[in-house]
Design a protein around this motif. Structure first.
Motif, PDB file in Angstrom:
ATOM      1  N   PRO A  27       1.107  -0.128   2.789  1.00 18.70           N
ATOM      2  CA  PRO A  27       0.860  -0.221   4.057  1.00 18.70           C
ATOM      3  C   PRO A  27       1.521   0.205   5.025  1.00 18.70           C
ATOM      4  CG  PRO A  27       1.376  -2.223   2.315  1.00 18.70           C
ATOM      5  CD  PRO A  27       2.111  -1.068   1.980  1.00 18.70           C
ATOM      6  N   TRP A  68       1.224  -5.791   5.081  1.00 14.42           N
ATOM      7  CA  TRP A  68      -0.229  -5.445   4.730  1.00 14.42           C
ATOM      8  C   TRP A  68      -0.888  -4.512   5.834  1.00 14.42           C
ATOM      9  CZ3 TRP A  68      -3.336  -6.896   8.708  1.00 14.42           C
ATOM     10  CH2 TRP A  68      -2.856  -7.862   9.751  1.00 14.42           C
ATOM     11  N   LYS A  79      -4.440  -3.172   2.058  1.00 18.98           N
ATOM     12  CA  LYS A  79      -3.252  -2.769   1.287  1.00 18.98           C
ATOM     13  C   LYS A  79      -2.343  -4.228   1.546  1.00 18.98           C
ATOM     14  CE  LYS A  79      -3.884   2.025   1.428  1.00 18.98           C
ATOM     15  NZ  LYS A  79      -3.232   3.514   1.729  1.00 18.98           N
ATOM     16  N   VAL A  83       1.376   1.160  -3.602  1.00 19.86           N
ATOM     17  CA  VAL A  83       0.896   0.743  -2.387  1.00 19.86           C
ATOM     18  C   VAL A  83       1.708   0.812  -1.137  1.00 19.86           C
ATOM     19  CG1 VAL A  83      -0.425  -1.075  -1.029  1.00 19.86           C
ATOM     20  CG2 VAL A  83      -0.552  -1.062  -3.552  1.00 19.86           C
ATOM     21  N   GLU A 130      -4.282  -3.479  -3.391  1.00 19.31           N
ATOM     22  CA  GLU A 130      -5.049  -2.147  -2.856  1.00 19.31           C
ATOM     23  C   GLU A 130      -6.379  -2.158  -3.169  1.00 19.31           C
ATOM     24  OE1 GLU A 130      -4.851   2.559  -1.721  1.00 19.31           O
ATOM     25  OE2 GLU A 130      -3.342   1.904  -3.156  1.00 19.31           O
TER      26      GLU A 130
END
Length: 267
Positions: free
Chosen positions: A66, A262, A204, A64, A239
């Motif tokens: 972000p 995030w 995310k 993930v 996610e």
């Protein structure tokens, strides 16, 4: 605007959001110490202290990714305060007794530490409280103070931090606004207004320790319905597709996390 009944923010007891906060106030009080005043163009009840770290607090491996913290520019005249380590300061509100938006920056003394920000009334009683983990990089965020009908007025801020910190006190009308087509991202608490109806979005998150927690809560500012959590995760990495449950033209959104990057993408 009408008062808005809310449920608890994340893990707090139930409180009531008061959207009168967008109105201007008068009679700015005098407080100590005197802050600097600048102009730039560029909300929860009691919560527990951040969790004590375990022996394994490394950032989890994740695919993930972000976005780095990005928020719409905060506007308006603010009061700025700076310190290093634990300190309690008196603050001035830009619009008298009106609610405010608190912008904060926390710098780690080394590569890891906890921070706690506690708002207090003139007698030293707690009005709001939030905190988290700061690791490797500066933590920044925004949080509304006195935006809830608990009958209290913040006059002091107690900061517990591992290193240098900065706080700016903005009028509540400085809350940034986002709509469809926007991406907002952060690495701590963030408050913003969402203008638009129900929408699909991608969220995310990568926590900065092995024990992450993140929630997203929405309140319609016209009082038409109660608070609605659209993100609620206790994972090191997230996610997922989410639905922003907006039923009216404008809603207050608070992202609440113990720490970590995030992003919320609203196509």
């Amino acid at each position: 605007m009408k008062r808005i009944k809310t449920w608890m923010l994340a893990i707090a007891a139930a409180i009531i959001f008061v959207p009168k906060l967008m109105k201007d106030g008068k009679d700015e009080p005098t407080a100590k110490p005197s802050p600097s005043t600048s102009t730039t163009t560029s909300p929860r009840s009691k919560s527990p202290d951040p969790h004590k770290p375990t022996d394994d607090e490394s950032t989890p491996a994740s695919t993930v990714a972000p976005s780095k913290p990005t928020r719409p520019a905060l506007t308006g005249t603010f009061k700025e305060y700076q310190g290093d380590g634990p300190q309690t300061i008196d603050i001035q509100k830009p619009q008298g007794s009106q609610p405010v938006l608190l912008y904060f920056e926390i710098n780690p003394a080394s590569n890891y530490g906890f921070f706690l920000v506690e708002a207090q009334d003139a007698g030293g009683s707690q009005t709001e409280r939030f905190g988290g983990v700061v690791k490797d990089e500066k933590t920044t965020g925004t949080f509304p103070l006195d935006a809830f009908a608990n009958g209290k007025q913040t006059a002091k801020i107690r900061v517990m931090a591992p290193g240098p910190w900065l706080i700016r006190v903005y009028p509540i009308s400085s809350i940034p606004t986002v709509s469809k087509g926007a991406t907002i991202a952060g690495n701590s608490y963030e408050t913003f207004l969402y203008r638009g109806g129900e929408a699909s979005a991608t969220f995310k998150y990568v926590g900065n320790t092995s024990k992450g927690r993140v929630t997203g809560t929405l309140w319609p500012t016209d009082g038409s319905s109660k608070a609605n959590s659209f993100i609620k995760e206790q994972k090191a990495a997230v996610e997922k597709d989410v639905t922003i449950p907006a039923k009216t033209g404008e809603s207050l959104v608070l992202i609440d996390t113990t720490g970590g990057n995030w992003s919320l993408e609203i196509p």
